[in-house]
Design a protein around this motif. Sequence first.
Motif, PDB file in Angstrom:
ATOM      1  N   LEU A 256       0.840  -1.202   0.000  1.00  0.00           N
ATOM      2  CA  LEU A 256       0.000   0.000   0.000  1.00  0.00           C
ATOM      3  C   LEU A 256       0.879   1.258   0.000  1.00  0.00           C
ATOM      4  O   LEU A 256       0.585   2.224  -0.709  1.00  0.00           O
ATOM      5  CB  LEU A 256      -0.953  -0.009   1.207  1.00  0.00           C
ATOM      6  CG  LEU A 256      -1.907   1.191   1.309  1.00  0.00           C
ATOM      7  CD1 LEU A 256      -2.767   1.344   0.051  1.00  0.00           C
ATOM      8  CD2 LEU A 256      -2.818   1.064   2.533  1.00  0.00           C
ATOM      9  N   ASP A 257       1.984   1.232   0.783  1.00  0.00           N
ATOM     10  CA  ASP A 257       2.928   2.375   0.767  1.00  0.00           C
ATOM     11  C   ASP A 257       3.360   2.661  -0.672  1.00  0.00           C
ATOM     12  O   ASP A 257       3.338   3.804  -1.131  1.00  0.00           O
ATOM     13  CB  ASP A 257       4.225   2.060   1.550  1.00  0.00           C
ATOM     14  CG  ASP A 257       4.009   1.843   3.039  1.00  0.00           C
ATOM     15  OD1 ASP A 257       2.950   2.239   3.551  1.00  0.00           O
ATOM     16  OD2 ASP A 257       4.918   1.263   3.681  1.00  0.00           O
ATOM     17  N   LEU A 260       0.537   3.991  -2.915  1.00  0.00           N
ATOM     18  CA  LEU A 260       0.161   5.383  -2.634  1.00  0.00           C
ATOM     19  C   LEU A 260       1.132   6.363  -3.300  1.00  0.00           C
ATOM     20  O   LEU A 260       0.715   7.360  -3.891  1.00  0.00           O
ATOM     21  CB  LEU A 260       0.116   5.623  -1.117  1.00  0.00           C
ATOM     22  CG  LEU A 260      -1.092   5.002  -0.404  1.00  0.00           C
ATOM     23  CD1 LEU A 260      -0.945   5.123   1.107  1.00  0.00           C
ATOM     24  CD2 LEU A 260      -2.397   5.656  -0.870  1.00  0.00           C
ATOM     25  N   GLN A 264      -0.029   8.794  -6.604  1.00  0.00           N
ATOM     26  CA  GLN A 264       0.009  10.246  -6.412  1.00  0.00           C
ATOM     27  C   GLN A 264       1.036  10.918  -7.329  1.00  0.00           C
ATOM     28  O   GLN A 264       0.969  12.110  -7.580  1.00  0.00           O
ATOM     29  CB  GLN A 264       0.288  10.571  -4.944  1.00  0.00           C
ATOM     30  CG  GLN A 264      -0.939  10.226  -4.082  1.00  0.00           C
ATOM     31  CD  GLN A 264      -0.712  10.406  -2.593  1.00  0.00           C
ATOM     32  OE1 GLN A 264      -1.047  11.422  -2.026  1.00  0.00           O
ATOM     33  NE2 GLN A 264      -0.138   9.386  -1.985  1.00  0.00           N
ATOM     34  N   ALA A 274      -4.383   9.010  -8.653  1.00  0.00           N
ATOM     35  CA  ALA A 274      -5.164   8.995  -7.418  1.00  0.00           C
ATOM     36  C   ALA A 274      -6.457   9.795  -7.530  1.00  0.00           C
ATOM     37  O   ALA A 274      -7.359   9.635  -6.708  1.00  0.00           O
ATOM     38  CB  ALA A 274      -4.322   9.529  -6.261  1.00  0.00           C
ATOM     39  N   GLN A 280      -9.303   4.999  -6.545  1.00  0.00           N
ATOM     40  CA  GLN A 280      -9.646   5.208  -5.133  1.00  0.00           C
ATOM     41  C   GLN A 280     -10.385   3.987  -4.559  1.00  0.00           C
ATOM     42  O   GLN A 280     -10.196   3.616  -3.400  1.00  0.00           O
ATOM     43  CB  GLN A 280     -10.504   6.460  -4.977  1.00  0.00           C
ATOM     44  CG  GLN A 280      -9.718   7.743  -5.251  1.00  0.00           C
ATOM     45  CD  GLN A 280     -10.594   8.986  -5.263  1.00  0.00           C
ATOM     46  OE1 GLN A 280     -11.767   8.940  -4.896  1.00  0.00           O
ATOM     47  NE2 GLN A 280     -10.015  10.096  -5.691  1.00  0.00           N
ATOM     48  N   LEU A 283      -7.789   1.561  -3.601  1.00  0.00           N
ATOM     49  CA  LEU A 283      -7.087   1.963  -2.363  1.00  0.00           C
ATOM     50  C   LEU A 283      -7.952   1.665  -1.140  1.00  0.00           C
ATOM     51  O   LEU A 283      -7.454   1.218  -0.094  1.00  0.00           O
ATOM     52  CB  LEU A 283      -6.736   3.456  -2.413  1.00  0.00           C
ATOM     53  CG  LEU A 283      -5.768   3.892  -3.516  1.00  0.00           C
ATOM     54  CD1 LEU A 283      -5.573   5.407  -3.469  1.00  0.00           C
ATOM     55  CD2 LEU A 283      -4.419   3.182  -3.399  1.00  0.00           C
TER      56      LEU A 283
END
Length: 384
Positions: A256-257, A260, A264, A274, A280, A283
């Motif tokens: 997930l890190d 993200l 972005q 994003a 989304q 996520l």
Amino acid sequence: MADRSFLDWPFFEPRHRSLKAALEAWCGTHLPVDHGDADAACRDLVAGLGAAGWLQHSAAGEGEVLDVRSLCLIRETLARHDGLADFAFAMQGLGMGAVSLFGTPAQRGWLERTRSGGAIAGFALTEPGAGSDVAQTATTAERVPGGYRLTGEKTYISNGGIADVYVIFARTGEGPGAKGLSAFLLPADAPGLEVVARIAVIAPHPLAHLRLDGVILPDSARIGAPGAGFKIAMSVLDVFRATVGAAALGFARRALDEALVRVQRSRVGGGCLADHQMVQGHLADMALEIDAAALLVYRAAWTKDQGAARVSREAAMAKLYATEAAQRVIDTALQLHGGDGVRHGFAVESLYREIRALRIYEGASDVQKLVIARNVLAEPGGIG
Ligand SMILES: CCCCCCCC(=O)SCCNC(=O)CCNC(=O)[C@H](O)C(C)(C)COP(=O)(O)OP(=O)(O)OC[C@H]1O[C@@H](n2cnc3c(N)ncnc32)[C@H](O)[C@@H]1OP(=O)(O)O
């Protein structure tokens, strides 16, 4: 509340938050390591984790009680930084778990060496004809004056070829199937023990196929009572299955890190990835699966730390859900990386390989379902 941490959950105490902060600082300066030579990397990791004191948490010493929440926090954190560091840490605990729980003072000498990083441990349970079905173990430990003669084969043995000592399970014949197994401490230099082949798998884990050709062990090498081997193995796995879930959680958090950062930074159609609702949605699914996995992992760890004799159901649920959820999370993170997701050198590519192995080790997902179902059936009135 962006700063709300899972460490604020009631499962944890202030010492867990301190441990996590200190370990993050250690990981920041020591990890990741180069995996080019996995054996050398593993040896260095064991030495480093030992010198820093982290291996003291891998198994309980004399007069201590294992803190499973600390064990899980360490595995989760190491896995998030470097899967091989988690492997090096975890195998010291799994390997010596039986000695920690049932060992004699003399046997605990090995435990102190593995907890300081001065020796490497291996767990020798699986056989070519006995993987999921441990009761089929065929390696024999036949009685000889003053001890036992061990003959047979073990496969997929963790740290095989680099371990200094193994805990091994063999048939002593006190009864049929599961009732006729015993556990032994087996030094790696015992005459008659041969590393027949190293086994290369999807992740950089040192594994090997071992052959025992009339290995003589003294009575003092037996761990626990004759015939208690199956229950000893299951008691160790009861604890360690929850920690495998913790490692999976660490892999999922890392995925997930990475995702993200990627969504972005990546520009598409005048905005960033994003901004897109479909992204989304992914996520949100990832975050949800991570929190659900964390709840199951730390529920199992907390339950054991409260003094529960057995946490078979909780540990099996934690391992099953966390490893399967982590596979989905990592797969999504990989997809969000496009072509880079399958390219060597990208974190999501190695996470994808590492997590696949965890759905098999220490009881495949289907075995966990079996354990859960048996426990549910045995609990009159259900589990709620
Ligand atoms: C990161 C990379 C890591 C790489 C390292 C890899 C390490 C490994 O993978 S190690 C190998 C992992 N192997 C496994 O997990 C094996 C999976 N199999 C099993 O768990 C069992 O064989 C299983 C559950 C499928 C079935 O067992 P089964 O033969 O049906 O036994 P079962 O009837 O349930 O139990 C037999 C006895 O043990 C007892 N028992 C069962 N579980 C436990 C337990 N958790 N604690 C204590 N006793 C237990 C039972 O109560 C029963 O006792 P009794 O006869 O007195 O009633």
